[in-house]
Structure formats: structure tokens, C-alpha cells
Scaffold this motif. Structure first.
Motif, PDB file in Angstrom:
ATOM      1  N   MET A   1       0.823  -1.199   0.000  1.00 13.71           N
ATOM      2  CA  MET A   1       0.000   0.000   0.000  1.00 13.71           C
ATOM      3  C   MET A   1       0.864   1.260   0.000  1.00 13.71           C
ATOM      4  N   ALA A   2       1.898   1.282   0.850  1.00 15.13           N
ATOM      5  CA  ALA A   2       2.751   2.464   0.921  1.00 15.13           C
ATOM      6  C   ALA A   2       3.484   2.690  -0.398  1.00 15.13           C
ATOM      7  N   SER A   3       3.861   1.600  -1.067  1.00 13.79           N
ATOM      8  CA  SER A   3       4.540   1.717  -2.347  1.00 13.79           C
ATOM      9  C   SER A   3       3.626   2.367  -3.385  1.00 13.79           C
ATOM     10  N   LEU A 124       6.097  17.207  -0.355  1.00 17.07           N
ATOM     11  CA  LEU A 124       7.441  16.669  -0.574  1.00 17.07           C
ATOM     12  C   LEU A 124       7.996  16.034   0.701  1.00 17.07           C
ATOM     13  N   MET A 125       7.726  16.658   1.842  1.00 15.78           N
ATOM     14  CA  MET A 125       8.164  16.080   3.115  1.00 15.78           C
ATOM     15  C   MET A 125       7.444  14.760   3.374  1.00 15.78           C
ATOM     16  N   CYS A 126       6.143  14.700   3.101  1.00 21.49           N
ATOM     17  CA  CYS A 126       5.389  13.451   3.276  1.00 21.49           C
ATOM     18  C   CYS A 126       5.948  12.358   2.382  1.00 21.49           C
ATOM     19  N   ARG A 127       6.268  12.688   1.156  1.00 18.79           N
ATOM     20  CA  ARG A 127       6.839  11.708   0.238  1.00 18.79           C
ATOM     21  C   ARG A 127       8.161  11.179   0.772  1.00 18.79           C
ATOM     22  N   LEU A 128       8.998  12.070   1.288  1.00 20.99           N
ATOM     23  CA  LEU A 128      10.288  11.664   1.837  1.00 20.99           C
ATOM     24  C   LEU A 128      10.110  10.783   3.075  1.00 20.99           C
ATOM     25  N   ILE A 129       9.179  11.133   3.944  1.00 19.83           N
ATOM     26  CA  ILE A 129       8.929  10.350   5.160  1.00 19.83           C
ATOM     27  C   ILE A 129       8.397   8.964   4.806  1.00 19.83           C
ATOM     28  N   ILE A 130       7.483   8.884   3.853  1.00 19.40           N
ATOM     29  CA  ILE A 130       6.959   7.583   3.426  1.00 19.40           C
ATOM     30  C   ILE A 130       8.091   6.725   2.872  1.00 19.40           C
ATOM     31  N   HIS A 131       8.964   7.324   2.071  1.00 25.55           N
ATOM     32  CA  HIS A 131      10.097   6.570   1.520  1.00 25.55           C
ATOM     33  C   HIS A 131      11.004   6.063   2.641  1.00 25.55           C
ATOM     34  N   LEU A 132      11.317   6.909   3.614  1.00 24.92           N
ATOM     35  CA  LEU A 132      12.202   6.504   4.710  1.00 24.92           C
ATOM     36  C   LEU A 132      11.575   5.405   5.557  1.00 24.92           C
ATOM     37  N   GLN A 133      10.262   5.481   5.773  1.00 22.93           N
ATOM     38  CA  GLN A 133       9.573   4.427   6.520  1.00 22.93           C
ATOM     39  C   GLN A 133       9.613   3.107   5.760  1.00 22.93           C
ATOM     40  N   MET A 134       9.395   3.156   4.462  1.00 23.55           N
ATOM     41  CA  MET A 134       9.447   1.928   3.652  1.00 23.55           C
ATOM     42  C   MET A 134      10.847   1.327   3.670  1.00 23.55           C
ATOM     43  N   LYS A 135      11.857   2.177   3.565  1.00 27.70           N
ATOM     44  CA  LYS A 135      13.242   1.703   3.584  1.00 27.70           C
ATOM     45  C   LYS A 135      13.579   1.080   4.933  1.00 27.70           C
ATOM     46  N   ARG A 137      11.482  -0.345   7.007  1.00 29.80           N
ATOM     47  CA  ARG A 137      10.756  -1.612   7.079  1.00 29.80           C
ATOM     48  C   ARG A 137      11.464  -2.686   6.251  1.00 29.80           C
ATOM     49  N   GLU A 138      11.938  -2.324   5.064  1.00 30.14           N
ATOM     50  CA  GLU A 138      12.667  -3.287   4.229  1.00 30.14           C
ATOM     51  C   GLU A 138      13.957  -3.731   4.905  1.00 30.14           C
ATOM     52  N   GLU A 140      14.560  -3.785   8.132  1.00 25.59           N
ATOM     53  CA  GLU A 140      14.185  -4.624   9.275  1.00 25.59           C
ATOM     54  C   GLU A 140      13.813  -6.034   8.817  1.00 25.59           C
ATOM     55  N   GLU A 141      13.052  -6.138   7.737  1.00 25.71           N
ATOM     56  CA  GLU A 141      12.684  -7.447   7.211  1.00 25.71           C
ATOM     57  C   GLU A 141      13.906  -8.207   6.712  1.00 25.71           C
ATOM     58  N   ALA A 142      14.862  -7.511   6.096  1.00 24.15           N
ATOM     59  CA  ALA A 142      16.088  -8.168   5.626  1.00 24.15           C
ATOM     60  C   ALA A 142      16.902  -8.682   6.815  1.00 24.15           C
ATOM     61  N   ALA A 143      16.960  -7.912   7.891  1.00 21.91           N
ATOM     62  CA  ALA A 143      17.676  -8.355   9.086  1.00 21.91           C
ATOM     63  C   ALA A 143      17.004  -9.575   9.701  1.00 21.91           C
ATOM     64  N   GLN A 144      15.681  -9.599   9.721  1.00 17.69           N
ATOM     65  CA  GLN A 144      14.962 -10.752  10.258  1.00 17.69           C
ATOM     66  C   GLN A 144      15.189 -11.995   9.394  1.00 17.69           C
ATOM     67  N   ARG A 145      15.211 -11.820   8.078  1.00 15.28           N
ATOM     68  CA  ARG A 145      15.481 -12.955   7.186  1.00 15.28           C
ATOM     69  C   ARG A 145      16.905 -13.477   7.396  1.00 15.28           C
ATOM     70  N   ALA A 146      17.859 -12.569   7.601  1.00 11.88           N
ATOM     71  CA  ALA A 146      19.246 -12.980   7.827  1.00 11.88           C
ATOM     72  C   ALA A 146      19.364 -13.746   9.138  1.00 11.88           C
ATOM     73  N   GLN A 147      18.690 -13.287  10.161  1.00 13.60           N
ATOM     74  CA  GLN A 147      18.712 -14.001  11.446  1.00 13.60           C
ATOM     75  C   GLN A 147      18.081 -15.376  11.305  1.00 13.60           C
ATOM     76  N   ALA A 148      16.993 -15.469  10.587  1.00 11.35           N
ATOM     77  CA  ALA A 148      16.320 -16.753  10.398  1.00 11.35           C
ATOM     78  C   ALA A 148      17.213 -17.725   9.629  1.00 11.35           C
TER      79      ALA A 148
END
Length: 181
Positions: A1-3, A124-135, A137-138, A140-148
Motif C-alpha cells: 500500500m505504501a509503495s 514533498l516532506m510526506c513523500r520523503l517520510i513515506i520513503h524513509l519508513q518503507m526503507k 521496514r525493508e 528490518e525485514e532483511a535483518a529478520q530474514r538474515a537471522q532466520a
């Protein structure tokens, strides 16, 4: 959705900045708006924020063309080009919007003239914040996959024994300990 939201905001902002930048560069879109933009940049060059620090005042026509060209290029990047270049364009557009807000404030033109710049600064600030939140999250998910995957690849641990070496391994026992077993 965020994407999806990020893509819609990027396309909308990009097309808007391409249009506004084109108005600043050429009268072919609308002669009246171009004429108004030229007058606005003559006023804006008088309150350019770096004048007090550097004693350099930009030529109003060059100032308008640089800002307009930057808006067209950054708008095209935001709308059509994927990748990290999009974030650099976003930051540059935030700086340009901040400069526009400052110019309206310094000229004491009021909130009605400043409101469009404020709205696009916030978008523009909202767009930047959404991008940073998505990054984040990605990452964090990559770190969880690496730990698994590390847990799956780790050798099984021996649980329930008080000795260091597993009894079936056969090493690390004295002759007396082997007799007792």
C-alpha cells in the motif's frame, strides 16, 4: 500500500513541477503566467537569502531559469525515473520550496501567496517520510530474514547435558569416566 501511495505522490508532484518549471522557462504554455513569474523573480532576487552572507545578488532572469530548470529536471526524475536519484530530487525540491516560502515571507506577501509553496513543501516532506519508513521496514525485514537463515544454518545444540562434549562423541573423557558409563 505504501509503495502505491509513494508512486502516486511522486507522479503527481513530478508532473506539477514539470508544469511549473516550464512556466518559468518559456511563455509558450501561458504568456500571462510567464510574465507574472518573471515579475515575481525580479522581486525574489532582492530578498535572496545568501545576499546577507555572501553579498552576492543573483540576476533575476538567471535565478528564474535555474529554479525553473531544476524544477523540470527534478519533476521528471520524481515522475519517471526509479532509484535513489528520486530521493536527491525530492530533497532538492524541498530546498527550492523552502526558498520560495522564505522569499514570500521576506517580501511580506502574506499566507495567501505562500500557501501553494507550503502545501507542496509538506507534500514533498510526506513523500520523503513515506520513503524513509518503507526503507526502514525493508531493512528490518532483511535483518529478520538474515537471522532466520543463520538459525537454520547453525549446528544443533545439545540440550540437557551438563558436560562440554556430547557423550556419543567419544572424546574428552578420561579412562575412569569411560568405565563408569
Amino acid at each position: 500500500m505504501a509503495s502505491y501511495v509513494l508512486k502516486i505522490i511522486s507522479m503527481t508532484l513530478g508532473i506539477f513541477f514539470i508544469f511549473i518549471g516550464t512556466l518559468k522557462l518559456t511563455p509558450s504554455v501561458n504568456k500571462e503566467l510567464h510574465k507574472e513569474m518573471r515579475k515575481m523573480y525580479i522581486r525574489n532576487s532582492k530578498v535572496f537569502p545568501l545576499v546577507t552572507w555572501t553579498k552576492w545578488k543573483p540576476n533575476s532572469h538567471m535565478y528564474r531559469k535555474v529554479i525553473g530548470g531544476s524544477e523540470v529536471v527534478c519533476g521528471a526524475i520524481l515522475a519517471f525515473i526509479p532509484g535513489p536519484l528520486k530521493e536527491a530530487a525530492n530533497v532538492l525540491m524541498i530546498l527550492i520550496a523552502s526558498l520560495d516560502i522564505y522569499s514570500h515571507y521576506a517580501l511580506d506577501e502574506g499566507l495567501d501567496k505562500m500557501s501553494l509553496s507550503v502545501v507542496f513543501f509538506l507534500l514533498l516532506m510526506c513523500r520523503l517520510i513515506i520513503h524513509l519508513q518503507m526503507k526502514a521496514r525493508e531493512d528490518e525485514e532483511a535483518a529478520q530474514r538474515a537471522q532466520a537463515s543463520e538459525r537454520e544454518q547453525a549446528p544443533p545444540t545439545c540440550q540437557g547435558h551438563t558436560h562440554i562434549v556430547h557423550p556419543n562423541a567419544g572424546a574428552g573423557f578420561s579412562a575412569a569416566e569411560k568405565k563408569n558409563q
